[in-house]
Enzyme design. Structure first.
Site, PDB file in Angstrom:
ATOM      1  N   GLU A   1      45.099  48.687  32.615  1.00 43.93           N
ATOM      2  CA  GLU A   1      46.510  49.013  32.824  1.00 43.93           C
ATOM      3  C   GLU A   1      46.759  49.499  34.251  1.00 43.93           C
ATOM      4  OE1 GLU A   1      48.793  48.222  30.694  1.00 43.93           O
ATOM      5  OE2 GLU A   1      47.253  47.516  29.315  1.00 43.93           O
TER       6      GLU A   1
ATOM      7  N   ASP B   1      41.882  42.426  34.422  1.00 43.44           N
ATOM      8  CA  ASP B   1      40.540  42.458  33.807  1.00 43.44           C
ATOM      9  C   ASP B   1      39.464  42.621  34.880  1.00 43.44           C
ATOM     10  OD1 ASP B   1      41.476  42.242  31.247  1.00 43.44           O
ATOM     11  OD2 ASP B   1      40.960  40.128  30.987  1.00 43.44           O
TER      12      ASP B   1
END
Length: 416
Positions: free
Chosen positions: A280, A363
């Site tokens: 995030e 990611d």
């Protein structure tokens, strides 16, 4: 020209329905084919019983999607071509009225509310039948109704404000009203990004600072070393409505927040939660929020420009039964809202592609700061707990998916 518009709209409505139906049937066939003999790769994520349950869940959702597609299309066709919209507009067309902006806005808002009522039965079925059947629904009918009423109140307040502002600009600012409207709406969007987590979200869910001392220390240390200044990490009581788990980033600037579902905290280890938080934070560090905001602004500006063209083309509303000599901007605004999705729908693959690119970048950011294994395990656990579809058809996922599939993400994380 009116005949051409009707034919064009009919074609777009049916083309959208046909393509949605084709993709859904294609995806269902792919899921059924894979479920008959799951690969070892699949069974490493879910045991055989859980995988069969996930395929049943996917098929059930797709069947509901098919019903919803045909149902929504039938409602749209009825609303557009039954004469109901111009008939209803007559109740808000008061000659010499001093509250022109208010009456036009009230027409649009009332029409939208009435049309939204048609979606309640399917929404109820999805919540209290489909989600209940697979163990995800935690909501009660009372809470569901309360959420609907709260959503209605917020929608009324914001809807009347935005629509009244647009109509006021149309009536007062001349040929280039749409540029001024864009600037006002963009400012409003930025303000709402700040106010949503502070005012609107707490109206539906309880947000509390993360209390676990060990976990909080780890996550705050991660935020510190990645350059993400966070006052607190919020926990949302998502479990009172659903068994699904998630995390999300909201707000901008010093008002930004990272919110973790309580279900997510229950399901994951501290290493996995740290990886989820790093992902995030990656969205913030990679500038995804301003990029998506800029894209949204561009779409809004283009939409307002098109709306301006339609307001200056009386044959547009005439094609749907309105009298352009006795109509304000309300009918064109409402029709634009109902029909714009027929065009933007075909842009879905482009938006999905951009979103998937952002997910890959986040990611990679998580892998750089927490390693590939915790993020991989977090994704595996999320897929298992949420009964995610592990084997979507590539054409279906390419068109709709805002996130790469599980195996695509795992492969990217492990490729170095």
């Amino acid at each position: 020209m009116e005949t051409f518009i009707i034919i064009l709209i009919l074609f777009l409505i049916l083309a959208k329905l046909a393509w949605e139906t084709f993709l859904t049937l294609l995806n269902m066939a792919e899921v059924r084919k894979r479920s008959a003999s799951p690969s070892q790769q699949i069974l490493e994520v879910m045991d055989r019983d859980t995988y069969q349950k996930s395929t049943q869940y996917t098929i059930a959702k797709e069947k509901l999607g098919l019903v919803s597609g045909f149902y929504d299309t039938a409602i749209l066709l009825l609303v557009l071509f039954s004469g109901a919209l111009p008939w209803f507009y007559a109740f808000f067309s008061i000659p010499g009225a001093d509250f022109y902006v208010l009456y036009e806005s009230a027409y649009i808002i009332t029409a939208i509310i009435i049309m939204s009522v048609f979606g309640i039965p399917l929404d109820y079925y999805a919540r209290f039948n489909l989600e209940e059947r697979f163990g995800f629904n935690k909501s009660t009918i009372k809470l569901w109704i309360t959420d609907k009423l709260k959503g209605l109140v917020i929608g009324l307040i914001l809807g009347i404000l935005i629509i009244s502002l647009i109509i006021l600009f149309i009536s007062r600012l001349g040929e280039y009203w749409w540029i001024w409207a864009f600037m006002a709406l963009f400012a409003f969007q930025v303000v709402m990004m700040i106010l949503y987590p502070m005012i609107i979200l707490p109206w539906f869910n309880k947000l509390t600072p993360l209390e676990d001392n060990e976990l909080k220390t780890r996550l705050m240390d991660l935020a510190q070393r990645t350059g993400f200044k966070a006052r607190s990490i919020q926990v949302m009581d998502g479990s009172k409505r659903s068994g699904h788990s998630n995390a999300f980033f909201t707000g901008i600037g010093r008002f930004r927040r990272i919110v973790l579902f309580d279900t997510l905290i229950e399901q994951m280890t501290h290493d996995e939660l740290e990886a989820v938080l790093a992902h995030e934070i990656g969205h913030y560090k990679k500038g995804h929020v301003p990029k998506m905001l800029a894209l949204s602004a561009g779409m809004s500006l283009a939409g307002l420009w098109v709306l301006n063209l339609l307001l200056n083309a009386p044959f547009f509303i005439q094609a749907f039964g309105f009298d352009p000599d006795h109509a304000g901007p309300g009918p064109a605004l409402l029709l634009f809202g109902l029909l714009s999705g027929l065009f933007t729908f075909w842009l879905s693959p482009l938006f999905s592609m951009l979103s998937r690119k952002h997910e890959y970048e986040s990611d990679r950011f998580a892998r750089e700061h927490t390693g590939s294994e915790p993020m991989s395990q977090a994704l595996l656990k999320l897929s298992e707990k949420n009964l995610s579809n592990l084997t979507p058809h590539p054409l279906y996922s390419g068109f709709y998916y805002s996130h790469p599939t599980l195996f695509e993400r795992i492969k990217a994380l492990q490729s170095g």
